[in-house]
Write a protein that holds these residues in place. Structure first.
Motif, PDB file in Angstrom:
ATOM      1  N   LEU A 182       2.224  -0.954 -11.369  1.00  0.00           N
ATOM      2  CA  LEU A 182       3.057   0.023 -10.671  1.00  0.00           C
ATOM      3  C   LEU A 182       2.315   1.333 -10.448  1.00  0.00           C
ATOM      4  O   LEU A 182       2.274   1.852  -9.334  1.00  0.00           O
ATOM      5  N   VAL A 183       1.722   1.869 -11.494  1.00  0.00           N
ATOM      6  CA  VAL A 183       1.095   3.192 -11.417  1.00  0.00           C
ATOM      7  C   VAL A 183      -0.385   3.104 -11.078  1.00  0.00           C
ATOM      8  O   VAL A 183      -0.921   3.962 -10.373  1.00  0.00           O
ATOM      9  N   HIS A 184      -1.034   2.056 -11.535  1.00  0.00           N
ATOM     10  CA  HIS A 184      -2.491   1.991 -11.445  1.00  0.00           C
ATOM     11  C   HIS A 184      -2.979   0.997 -10.391  1.00  0.00           C
ATOM     12  O   HIS A 184      -4.082   0.468 -10.517  1.00  0.00           O
ATOM     13  N   ARG A 185      -2.137   0.732  -9.391  1.00  0.00           N
ATOM     14  CA  ARG A 185      -2.466  -0.077  -8.216  1.00  0.00           C
ATOM     15  C   ARG A 185      -2.920  -1.486  -8.599  1.00  0.00           C
ATOM     16  O   ARG A 185      -2.620  -1.965  -9.674  1.00  0.00           O
ATOM     17  N   ASN A 216       2.159  -4.034  -0.738  1.00  0.00           N
ATOM     18  CA  ASN A 216       0.842  -4.066  -0.099  1.00  0.00           C
ATOM     19  C   ASN A 216       0.560  -2.797   0.699  1.00  0.00           C
ATOM     20  O   ASN A 216      -0.569  -2.292   0.720  1.00  0.00           O
ATOM     21  N   ILE A 217       1.596  -2.252   1.349  1.00  0.00           N
ATOM     22  CA  ILE A 217       1.399  -1.078   2.194  1.00  0.00           C
ATOM     23  C   ILE A 217       1.409   0.215   1.380  1.00  0.00           C
ATOM     24  O   ILE A 217       0.559   1.092   1.563  1.00  0.00           O
ATOM     25  N   ALA A 218       2.368   0.327   0.458  1.00  0.00           N
ATOM     26  CA  ALA A 218       2.603   1.614  -0.194  1.00  0.00           C
ATOM     27  C   ALA A 218       1.973   1.768  -1.569  1.00  0.00           C
ATOM     28  O   ALA A 218       1.694   2.888  -1.999  1.00  0.00           O
ATOM     29  N   LEU A 219       1.747   0.669  -2.275  1.00  0.00           N
ATOM     30  CA  LEU A 219       1.385   0.799  -3.682  1.00  0.00           C
ATOM     31  C   LEU A 219       0.032   0.214  -4.065  1.00  0.00           C
ATOM     32  O   LEU A 219      -0.498   0.560  -5.116  1.00  0.00           O
ATOM     33  N   SER A 220      -0.507  -0.681  -3.272  1.00  0.00           N
ATOM     34  CA  SER A 220      -1.718  -1.360  -3.752  1.00  0.00           C
ATOM     35  C   SER A 220      -2.926  -0.432  -3.782  1.00  0.00           C
ATOM     36  O   SER A 220      -3.717  -0.466  -4.715  1.00  0.00           O
ATOM     37  N   TRP A 221      -3.126   0.382  -2.743  1.00  0.00           N
ATOM     38  CA  TRP A 221      -4.212   1.372  -2.672  1.00  0.00           C
ATOM     39  C   TRP A 221      -5.600   0.766  -2.829  1.00  0.00           C
ATOM     40  O   TRP A 221      -6.572   1.467  -2.983  1.00  0.00           O
ATOM     41  N   GLN A 222      -5.702  -0.510  -2.846  1.00  0.00           N
ATOM     42  CA  GLN A 222      -6.975  -1.149  -3.188  1.00  0.00           C
ATOM     43  C   GLN A 222      -7.615  -1.748  -1.947  1.00  0.00           C
ATOM     44  O   GLN A 222      -7.026  -2.570  -1.268  1.00  0.00           O
ATOM     45  N   GLN A 223      -8.816  -1.325  -1.654  1.00  0.00           N
ATOM     46  CA  GLN A 223      -9.549  -1.894  -0.537  1.00  0.00           C
ATOM     47  C   GLN A 223     -10.163  -3.227  -0.954  1.00  0.00           C
ATOM     48  O   GLN A 223     -10.757  -3.350  -2.022  1.00  0.00           O
ATOM     49  N   GLU A 224      -9.998  -4.230  -0.091  1.00  0.00           N
ATOM     50  CA  GLU A 224     -10.576  -5.540  -0.390  1.00  0.00           C
ATOM     51  C   GLU A 224     -12.079  -5.430  -0.640  1.00  0.00           C
ATOM     52  O   GLU A 224     -12.640  -6.111  -1.483  1.00  0.00           O
ATOM     53  N   THR A 282      -6.667  -9.046  -2.796  1.00  0.00           N
ATOM     54  CA  THR A 282      -5.617  -8.307  -3.491  1.00  0.00           C
ATOM     55  C   THR A 282      -4.261  -8.413  -2.809  1.00  0.00           C
ATOM     56  O   THR A 282      -3.291  -7.832  -3.293  1.00  0.00           O
ATOM     57  N   THR A 283      -4.179  -9.135  -1.703  1.00  0.00           N
ATOM     58  CA  THR A 283      -2.920  -9.200  -0.969  1.00  0.00           C
ATOM     59  C   THR A 283      -1.849  -9.929  -1.774  1.00  0.00           C
ATOM     60  O   THR A 283      -2.042 -11.068  -2.205  1.00  0.00           O
ATOM     61  N   LEU A 284      -0.729  -9.256  -1.975  1.00  0.00           N
ATOM     62  CA  LEU A 284       0.403  -9.849  -2.682  1.00  0.00           C
ATOM     63  C   LEU A 284       1.171 -10.748  -1.722  1.00  0.00           C
ATOM     64  O   LEU A 284       1.509 -10.344  -0.608  1.00  0.00           O
TER      65      LEU A 284
END
Length: 291
Positions: free
Chosen positions: A148-151, A225-233, A245-247
């Motif tokens: 939730l907090v740490h992407r 995926n849009i608001a919380l993941s913050w992670q670039q593939e 990383t796509t949920l």
């Protein structure tokens, strides 16, 4: 300005180390206790600090703290008992993420991910097994953890097996005789796919979104995926990670089902069991019919 020297008992901490470096040493080394335990001989008791950590850990600590390897080994000698008894809070662990991000790729397989998902116990818990030594036969598998907090975090999922009774231990459950037997309670990270884990706070958020906002599982996945993941593939690809990383929608549904079934079993004070064989989507069907 006068130089301050720190003492542990009658011994002096190496010259030039600052108080923040000393504290960071304890915090970082404590966060890596499971990594250190895993490579020790079976004769080493997990509750006692070993004489020295493995080379990869020493090199990582030296790089992360900007100190020499000799100073790192001296710090371990003087502070290992403090390291071993110190309990690192989860928030504190994540505050150290920058050190892992900057230095983990240099130090070998176990440090390539900031999160390492270990078992609740280092010992075989099969009541019919007589083994009393710590489990040492291990496998590491790449995984992805949705928090939730740490992407989104790359992670290693550690599996241990008992060579005496052939029980395989995973982060959420053990496998023996064709059955997954979940450990008691609700895991912090719930496995929803072969290599995917979801933090239970994220699952609670999805349940609230479904009940209050009438979100579908698909829209829960899209929102994350849009608001919380913050992670670039690309970040994971550069690090050698084989999973994106796509949920997916099925991850949301599986998380919902497993979480609710685990809660139900917790209220009954029994451990949940499901077949080890078959596909993930069918594994919980019979159990749901019984509810």
């Amino acid at each position: 300005m006068a130089m301050v020297r720190f003492k542990v008992g009658q011994d002096l901490i190496p010259d030039g180390l600052t108080l923040p470096q000393i504290l960071s040493f304890v915090h970082l080394a404590s966060a890596l206790k499971n990594n250190i335990i895993l490579v020790q001989p079976p004769s080493v008791i997990p509750s006692s600090a070993p004489t020295s950590p493995p080379p990869a850990i020493c090199n990582f600590l030296a790089d992360a703290l900007g100190i020499s390897l000799e100073a790192t080994l001296t710090c371990w000698k003087l502070l290992k008992e403090e390291v071993w008894t110190y309990t690192t809070a989860e928030q504190e662990v994540f505050e150290l993420e920058a050190a892992f991000h900057d230095h983990r790729w240099k130090q070998g397989i176990i440090l390539e991910a900031f999160l390492t998902l270990y078992l609740p116990s280092q010992f075989c818990t099969n009541s019919l097994c007589a083994r009393s030594k710590p489990l040492k036969k291990d496998q590491h598998h790449q995984a992805v953890v949705y928090t939730l907090v740490h992407r989104v975090q790359p992670a290693w999922s550690v599996h241990l097996s008992c060579q005496d009774c052939c029980t395989n231990y995973h982060n959420n459950f053990s496998v023996l005789g064709g059955l997954h037997t979940y450990y008691g309670g609700i895991p912090k990270y719930i496995q929803v796919g072969e290599h995917q884990f979801v933090e239970n706070t994220v699952i609670n958020m999805w349940i609230t979104m479904m009940l209050v906002g009438w979100f579908s599982a698909t829209n829960c996945a899209r929102t994350y995926n849009i608001a919380l993941s913050w992670q670039q593939e690309a970040d994971l690809v550069l690090g050698g990670w084989q999973f994106g990383t796509t949920l997916m929608t099925e991850h949301v549904w599986d998380a919902f089902i497993i979480y609710m079934l685990l809660q139900d079993h917790c209220t009954q004070d029994i451990c949940m069991q499901v077949p080890h064989t078959g596909s993930q989507k069918d594994r919980f069907t019979e159990l749901m019919k019984q509810q």
